[in-house]
Design a protein around this motif. Structure first.
Motif, short mmCIF file in Angstrom:
data_model
loop_
_atom_site.label_atom_id
_atom_site.label_comp_id
_atom_site.label_asym_id
_atom_site.label_seq_id
_atom_site.Cartn_x
_atom_site.Cartn_y
_atom_site.Cartn_z
N LYS A 81 -48.50 36.99 -29.42
CA LYS A 81 -49.42 36.42 -30.41
C LYS A 81 -50.53 35.61 -29.76
N LYS A 82 -51.08 36.16 -28.69
CA LYS A 82 -52.16 35.47 -27.97
C LYS A 82 -53.51 36.05 -28.36
N THR A 83 -54.49 35.19 -28.43
CA THR A 83 -55.87 35.63 -28.59
C THR A 83 -56.43 35.96 -27.21
N PRO A 84 -57.58 36.65 -27.13
CA PRO A 84 -58.19 36.90 -25.83
C PRO A 84 -58.45 35.62 -25.04
N LEU A 85 -58.88 34.55 -25.73
CA LEU A 85 -59.13 33.28 -25.02
C LEU A 85 -57.86 32.75 -24.38
N MET A 86 -56.77 32.79 -25.14
CA MET A 86 -55.50 32.32 -24.58
C MET A 86 -55.11 33.12 -23.33
N ALA A 87 -55.23 34.45 -23.45
CA ALA A 87 -54.83 35.32 -22.34
C ALA A 87 -55.63 35.02 -21.08
N MET A 88 -56.94 34.80 -21.23
CA MET A 88 -57.79 34.55 -20.06
C MET A 88 -57.63 33.12 -19.54
N LEU A 136 -56.22 27.82 -31.88
CA LEU A 136 -55.16 28.72 -32.33
C LEU A 136 -53.97 28.65 -31.38
N GLN A 137 -52.78 28.93 -31.92
CA GLN A 137 -51.55 28.81 -31.14
C GLN A 137 -50.83 30.16 -31.05
N ASP A 138 -50.18 30.38 -29.93
CA ASP A 138 -49.46 31.64 -29.73
C ASP A 138 -48.03 31.52 -30.26
N LYS A 139 -47.20 32.50 -29.89
CA LYS A 139 -45.82 32.55 -30.38
C LYS A 139 -45.04 31.29 -30.02
N SER A 140 -45.38 30.67 -28.89
CA SER A 140 -44.68 29.46 -28.42
C SER A 140 -45.38 28.19 -28.88
N GLY A 141 -46.42 28.36 -29.66
CA GLY A 141 -47.16 27.20 -30.16
C GLY A 141 -48.19 26.68 -29.19
N LEU A 145 -52.23 26.50 -22.11
CA LEU A 145 -52.08 27.62 -21.18
C LEU A 145 -52.95 27.47 -19.94
N ALA A 146 -53.83 26.48 -19.93
CA ALA A 146 -54.74 26.28 -18.79
C ALA A 146 -54.13 25.42 -17.70
N LEU A 157 -52.44 18.86 -30.50
CA LEU A 157 -51.60 19.90 -31.10
C LEU A 157 -50.34 20.10 -30.24
N LYS A 158 -49.21 20.34 -30.91
CA LYS A 158 -47.94 20.48 -30.20
C LYS A 158 -47.44 21.93 -30.25
N ASN A 159 -46.75 22.32 -29.18
CA ASN A 159 -46.12 23.65 -29.15
C ASN A 159 -44.73 23.57 -29.76
N THR A 160 -43.97 24.68 -29.69
CA THR A 160 -42.65 24.71 -30.34
C THR A 160 -41.64 23.78 -29.66
N LEU A 161 -41.96 23.31 -28.45
CA LEU A 161 -41.10 22.35 -27.76
C LEU A 161 -41.49 20.92 -28.10
N GLY A 162 -42.50 20.79 -28.96
CA GLY A 162 -42.95 19.46 -29.36
C GLY A 162 -43.89 18.82 -28.37
N GLN A 163 -44.45 19.59 -27.45
CA GLN A 163 -45.30 19.03 -26.41
C GLN A 163 -46.78 19.19 -26.77
N THR A 164 -47.54 18.14 -26.53
CA THR A 164 -48.99 18.29 -26.54
C THR A 164 -49.39 18.86 -25.19
N ALA A 165 -50.66 19.24 -25.03
CA ALA A 165 -51.13 19.75 -23.74
C ALA A 165 -51.00 18.68 -22.66
N LEU A 166 -51.23 17.39 -23.03
CA LEU A 166 -51.10 16.30 -22.06
C LEU A 166 -49.66 16.18 -21.60
N GLN A 167 -48.72 16.22 -22.53
CA GLN A 167 -47.31 16.09 -22.16
C GLN A 167 -46.86 17.26 -21.28
N LYS A 168 -47.37 18.45 -21.60
CA LYS A 168 -47.01 19.61 -20.79
C LYS A 168 -47.57 19.48 -19.38
N ALA A 169 -48.78 18.98 -19.28
CA ALA A 169 -49.40 18.78 -17.96
C ALA A 169 -48.64 17.73 -17.16
#
Length: 581
Positions: free
Chosen positions: A485-492, A514-519, A525-526, A546-558
């Motif tokens: 469930k990725k958009t072209p932007l997500m994939a790149m 927009l969010q993919d299957k994992s949120g 993804l960057a 915005l948070k993914n399915t693990l409850g992480q924001t992009a900052l927390q994931k980084a």
């Protein structure tokens, strides 16, 4: 006894021969053969033309012709025996007697005269063969219908006229008193006749269609063709399609009501009768010329038995496509006549496919101009002509196809790939531009993995194509693939394709959140690629919380991934937003 030899006929004139079947009985049959000319109609003796089937071509029987010995087939011998009158001579035209079958030049000349032979005859005698008990019951039944119809003061009855059923209801009780199980025998008799060789012989088409009057003879019984053609509907028998087509062209009401009075061009005849039987495969074509509305006077199509089957097939396609250049090609060189006739419905497509392989643009244009071309016809592998043109990078053919009014520019192959997707995958830049300029192009269709053409271009890394592609007015940037469930932007963003990410982000309709299957968003993804994260963060509509399915924001994931470069970029963006607020 001397063997009969034909006198030559004048091939420069419409000459033909007639046979006088001498009166008599017994096993000895005697005939006299003489010449006549259609350009001297006043001198032509009234005659009947015989329509029959040769059966075996082996000549096992003998008759006398002009007091000389003459070999004939068993079927012709039987027909002559049944048709001979005891006390009166009979003037007939019979191909097995009146044409020198060993002289190919004469045979071709006489085939050209066939329409006239049957059209000028007082009547055509259709000889089906010796009778059975069931066929005799059938013929007696038809004869009773004929007798009864005399009392009805009507002309030009339609086949659907209630009068026919009224007559049938009248004669059936009388027939039941004569024959046991009459309904069963009538049905069996008719169904068996439809299986007899006469109904599958190709030459009978011309013979019946040109007849002004005709009589059907089975054994010693005869009925008018007009009534014979009506009887299946009275008995309740549905003839096989090819038999019905023959009944349709018998003299009488059916001829005026059927396809015969509407469309009988050569293509239609090939479709209806291409599978009928002929001892010479070329006759499957030649027998139809005289009854076709468009090929009867053609200079391209003539009965010439000096030509090979391949030459005859090329003649047909050249005529239908109006493309005489075909004669100088190897088109159909590997086809047999049965294969050719099987393909009669899509000859223009065959020519188009061959033109594509041979790079023959004039033939392709002629094929595409034909009324019956199916520009969207798929081959056994599900490939259309347009898909094939894209695959082989034949830009000239793609252009011709895209100009055709019936082209379906979005038709997919078995993997649900459109021509545009294939063109992107194979890097056909010029064809891509042609496709994108077509008025009916749908740039957002998906393949079996739910990838749009844009996603295909993105995954192929074709930034040179993407730049042209994303400028299309109907492009949708946010459609996702099937698996993640990725958009072209997500994939790149995930693979760090800076140039493509920049192009995608520049589009006015891009949605960076927009969010993919994992949120995960494009920012999630960057991770690990600061330059991509920086580009995404620079977009005016970015949402960093915005948070993914693990409850992480992009900052927390980084932070969890110890990607301190991205952490700093996100924190810097947050500070800037706070300052602006």
């Amino acid at each position: 006894m001397a063997t009969f030899e034909y006198d030559s006929i004048n091939l420069a004139r419409p000459a033909f021969r007639l046979a006088r079947l001498l009166a008599g009985s017994g096993t000895d049959i005697q005939c006299e053969i003489f010449q006549a000319w259609f350009d001297q109609p006043e001198d032509i003796m009234p005659y009947e033309a015989l329509s029959y089937t040769w059966g075996s071509t082996e000549k096992t029987d003998k008759i006398k012709v002009n007091a000389c010995e003459f070999d004939v087939t068993q079927n012709l011998y039987l027909a002559l025996q049944y048709l001979r009158l005891e006390n009166e001579d009979r003037i007939l035209w019979v191909d097995g007697l009146c044409i020198d079958q060993m002289n190919h030049e004469e045979k071709g000349h006489q085939v050209q005269q066939m329409s006239n032979v049957y059209r000028r005859a007082e009547r055509v005698v259709i000889w089906l063969g010796p009778a059975t008990y069931d066929t005799n019951v059938l013929m007696d039944s038809i004869k009773e219908v004929e007798k009864e119809s005399i009392d009805y003061s009507r002309n030009n009855w339609r086949s659907s006229d209630q009068a026919w059923r009224d007559i049938w209801s009248t004669v059936q009780p009388k027939l039941r008193n004569i024959h046991s199980n009459v309904e069963v025998r009538q049905r069996n008799g008719l169904e068996s006749l439809f299986e007899w060789p006469w109904f599958s012989r190709v030459w009978i088409l011309q013979e019946v269609a040109n007849a002004r009057r005709a009589v059907v003879v089975c054994g010693v019984k005869s009925v008018s063709a007009r009534t014979f053609a009506i009887v299946p509907s009275l008995i309740g028998v549905t003839p096989p399609p090819h038999c019905q087509s023959i009944l349709d062209i018998m003299p009488g009401p059916l001829r005026e009501e059927s396809w015969w009075s509407q469309n009988r061009d050569l293509r239609t005849l090939l479709l209806k009768f291409g599978k009928t039987a002929a001892s010479d495969p070329r006759d499957n074509i030649y027998a139809l010329l005289g009854i076709s509305s468009d090929a009867c006077n053609s200079d391209i199509l003539r009965a010439e038995y000096s030509k090979s089957e391949q030459e005859v097939m090329k003649d047909v396609v050249s005529f239908l496509l109006r493309c005489p250049e075909l004669h100088n090609t190897k088109f159909l060189s590997d086809y047999t006549m049965p294969q050719f006739l099987e393909s009669a419905g899509f000859l223009s497509n065959l020519a188009l496919n061959w033109a594509q392989k041979a790079e023959n643009e004039p033939l392709a244009k002629a094929s595409l101009a034909h009324d019956y071309i199916d520009v969207n016809l798929k081959d056994d592998g599900g490939t259309t002509p347009l898909l094939l043109a894209v695959q082989t990078n034949r830009k000239w053919l793609a252009k011709l196809l895209l100009e055709h009014e019936d082209i379906d520019v979005n038709l997919k192959d078995t993997d649900k790939r459109t021509p545009l997707m294939v063109a992107i995958r194979t890097g056909r830049k010029e064809i891509i531009k042609m496709l994108l300029s077509h008025r009916n192009i749908d740039v957002n269709l998906k393949d079996k993995d739910e990838r749009t053409p844009l996603m295909v271009a993105v995954q192929a890394g074709r930034d040179d194509i993407i730049n042209t592609f994303i400028s299309h007015v109907n492009i949708t940037m946010y459609l996702k693939d099937k698996e993640r469930k990725k958009t072209p932007l997500m994939a790149m963003a995930e693979v760090g394709m800076r140039g493509i990410v920049m192009m995608l982000l520049s589009h006015s309709n891009i949605d960076v959140n927009l969010q993919d299957k994992s949120g995960d968003t494009a920012l999630h993804l960057a991770m690990g690629v600061s330059v991509i994260a920086n580009l995404v963060l620079a977009h005016d509509d970015i949402k960093v919380d915005l948070k993914n399915t693990l409850g992480q924001t992009a900052l927390q994931k980084a932070e969890m991934g110890e990607d301190w470069g991205v952490v700093e970029l996100i924190n810097s963006t947050n500070r800037e937003k706070i300052t602006q607020d």
